[in-house]
Design an enzyme around this catalytic site. Structure first.
Site, short mmCIF file in Angstrom:
data_model
loop_
_atom_site.label_atom_id
_atom_site.label_comp_id
_atom_site.label_asym_id
_atom_site.label_seq_id
_atom_site.Cartn_x
_atom_site.Cartn_y
_atom_site.Cartn_z
N GLU A 3 0.80 -1.23 0.00
CA GLU A 3 0.00 0.00 0.00
C GLU A 3 0.83 1.28 0.00
O GLU A 3 0.76 2.08 0.96
CB GLU A 3 -0.95 0.00 1.20
CG GLU A 3 -1.88 -1.19 1.25
CD GLU A 3 -2.98 -1.05 2.31
OE1 GLU A 3 -2.87 -0.18 3.17
OE2 GLU A 3 -3.96 -1.80 2.24
N GLU A 19 -5.27 -8.68 0.86
CA GLU A 19 -5.95 -8.35 2.12
C GLU A 19 -7.43 -8.11 1.86
O GLU A 19 -7.80 -7.39 0.92
CB GLU A 19 -5.41 -7.06 2.76
CG GLU A 19 -4.07 -7.18 3.44
CD GLU A 19 -3.59 -5.87 4.04
OE1 GLU A 19 -4.44 -5.04 4.44
OE2 GLU A 19 -2.37 -5.68 4.09
C1 PNW Z 1 -4.26 -1.90 5.57
N1 PNW Z 1 -7.37 3.62 5.22
O1 PNW Z 1 -4.15 -0.63 6.07
C2 PNW Z 1 -2.93 -2.46 5.96
O2 PNW Z 1 -2.21 -3.07 4.92
C3 PNW Z 1 -2.99 -3.27 7.19
O3 PNW Z 1 -1.72 -3.22 7.81
C4 PNW Z 1 -4.11 -2.80 8.08
O4 PNW Z 1 -4.09 -3.39 9.33
C5 PNW Z 1 -5.40 -3.11 7.33
O5 PNW Z 1 -5.41 -2.50 6.06
C6 PNW Z 1 -6.67 -2.68 8.07
O6 PNW Z 1 -6.71 -1.29 8.22
C7 PNW Z 1 -5.00 0.39 5.81
O7 PNW Z 1 -7.23 4.61 5.95
C8 PNW Z 1 -4.92 1.46 6.66
O8 PNW Z 1 -8.25 3.56 4.31
C9 PNW Z 1 -5.70 2.54 6.46
C10 PNW Z 1 -6.57 2.55 5.39
C11 PNW Z 1 -6.66 1.47 4.51
C12 PNW Z 1 -5.85 0.39 4.73
#
Ligand code: PNW
Length: 473
Positions: A172, A377
């Site tokens: 990401e 994911e």
């Molecule tokens: C992903 N947002 O993170 C990550 O790859 C993981 O480490 C995380 O735990 C998981 O999704 C759940 O959040 C994100 O703000 C963090 O949209 C923030 C966002 C999206 C994905």
């Protein structure tokens, strides 16, 4: 391959990979052991006011000590693959120079245990834990950080390439660039839109250089990929102005990365949209050729769609699901407003919308027909708790995963080349700025003791993984 049976049963293709995913800082703990130095997330979490409750990754799920037990849990869940990330500050503590053997040994033992149990290791090089020393030297807005990533990739491949054959460069990069340097809700917490755009380019460059470093060292049969958090962007209405809002956010969120990585160019509309902020002179001659490297698959992270409209001038950015900040993670997009999509939400406040995943997979397979897709994911946080008899019942998570797996299956039926699905996450863990307050695990973690309890969804997922069949609702 065919669609659902009359009772709604869906049979996945032979060889479909069933997995689960984690990331180093979120689960390992042991932040000062075996030579590990602080990452930007250690620093950020220790800064008062940044992470809920002042939580840090100091102990997390203690996976650094409990890894053998955790691999046993994976075997119990019948997983075919496990996606984890390597902690850069364990392997190369200052972000420069030779590898730390004790850090590498941890991942060697982990990979061996996985292979012994018939679980395919899938290693991500960078899931957000940049060595603090590299941030002190300027971090991702500086070009040198991309070169450092490639050197670290070479060390990791030299040490682990004999046992780990599936690799992902970045997790990401949108979050790293725009939440880390734009809105500041992720480490290192900077709020400079130009720094965020520069960071995005240098993450792209680091990806391309790392792919080349991996390919130079891994067997020809190895798989190399990247994981992107695609935003499935929908317009609030059918107006032209809302379609324009979708175009802008799609450029910043998605095509910023797929453009250079998969087609060898930045989108012209993206450059125009951000022209008042930067002339993009940080992109040097030859960079796009370095970034545009063949990939064996594209990793797709999807949780929820993004709903936008033309702004009414109020410049609202707080309801885009990315946390609260006075600073936008969308440089140059002040003309866009974000809206809460209708329908049920998870504990993150994210709308449950499996159709968004179906539409996203169809679009990606139309845009990049030669690139297989893997869901790296998908999952949900809910307010799980252990009942008096020690059981964790999480029917809402089962419903969420069932719905999204049905969407994946339908996309495959309709022609998308989707090779696998990784449930986020194996364990409840450190959910970044939310600390331990959000539980995404298939396995419940009792933080005071570290005890693991497989949730009802874990048993349900194990049966799907074992049989390759999604039962009808
Ligand atoms: C992903 N947002 O993170 C990550 O790859 C993981 O480490 C995380 O735990 C998981 O999704 C759940 O959040 C994100 O703000 C963090 O949209 C923030 C966002 C999206 C994905």
């Amino acid at each position: 391959h065919s669609g659902p049976g009359p009772d709604g049963t869906r049979v996945f293709p032979e060889g479909f990979l069933w997995g689960s995913a984690t990331a180093s800082y979120q689960i390992e703990g042991a932040v000062a052991e075996d030579g590990r130095t602080p990452s930007i997330w250690d620093t950020y979490a220790r800064t008062p006011g940044r992470v809920r409750n002042g939580d840090t990754g100091d102990i997390a799920t203690d996976h650094y000590h409990r890894w053998r037990e955790d691999v046993a849990l994976m075997a119990e869940l019948g997983l075919g693959a496990y996606r984890f990330s390597l902690a850069w500050p364990r392997i190369q503590p200052t972000g420069r120079g030779p590898a730390a053997q004790r850090g590498l040994d941890f991942y060697r033992r982990l990979a061996d245990e996985l292979l012994d149990r018939g679980i395919q290791p899938v290693a991500t090089l960078y899931h957000w834990d940049l060595p603090q020393e590299l941030e002190d030297a300027g971090g991702w807005p500086e070009r040198a950080t991309a070169e450092r990533l490639a050197e670290y990739a070479a060390l990791a491949a030299d040490a682990l390439g004999d046992r780990v054959t599936t690799w992902t460069t970045l997790n990401e990069p949108w979050c790293s660039a725009f939440l880390g340097y734009g809105s500041g809700v992720h480490a290192p917490g900077r709020t400079d839109p130009v720094a965020a755009l520069r960071a995005g380019h240098h993450l792209n460059l680091g990806h391309g250089l790392a792919v080349q470093a991996l390919r130079d060292r891994l067997p020809a049969t190895a798989q190399v990929s990247v994981t992107l958090n695609f935003h499935h962007v929908r317009p609030l209405t059918g107006s032209d102005a809302d379609a324009e809002a979708v175009r802008r956010i799609d450029a910043l969120a998605n095509r910023f990365f797929t453009g250079p990585m998969l087609t060898g160019a930045y989108p012209e509309d993206l450059i125009k949209d951000t022209a008042a902020l930067t002339d993009w002179s940080f992109v040097r001659d030859g960079d796009l050729g370095q970034i545009h490297q063949p990939l064996d698959f594209l990793g797709v992270n999807y949780y929820s769609p993004t709903l936008v409209s033309a702004a009414d001038g109020s410049g609202v950015h707080t309801s885009d699901g990315h946390g609260n900040s006075d600073h936008s993670p969308w440089p140059g997009a002040d003309t866009v407003a974000f809206h809460q999509p209708p329908g049920d939400t998870t504990a993150m406040g994210w709308a449950v919308d499996p159709a968004g995943l179906y539409e996203l997979l169809r679009r990606l397979s139309a845009d990049f027909p030669d690139t297989p897709l893997v869901i790296t994911e998908n999952g949900a946080a809910f307010d799980d708790y252990a009942d008096p008899s020690g059981n964790v019942n999480d029917p809402a998570r089962i419903a969420y995963v069932r719905g999204h797996l049905a969407a994946v299956h339908q996309a495959i039926t309709d022609g998308a080349d989707v090779r696998g699905y990784f449930l986020w996450s194996l364990l409840d863990n450190f959910e970044w700025a939310h600390g331990y307050s959000k539980r995404f695990g298939a396995v419940y973690v009792d933080y005071p003791t570290g005890t693991r309890i497989p949730k009802a969804s874990a048993r349900w997922y194990a049966e799907v993984a074992r049989s390759g069949v999604l039962p009808g609702a």
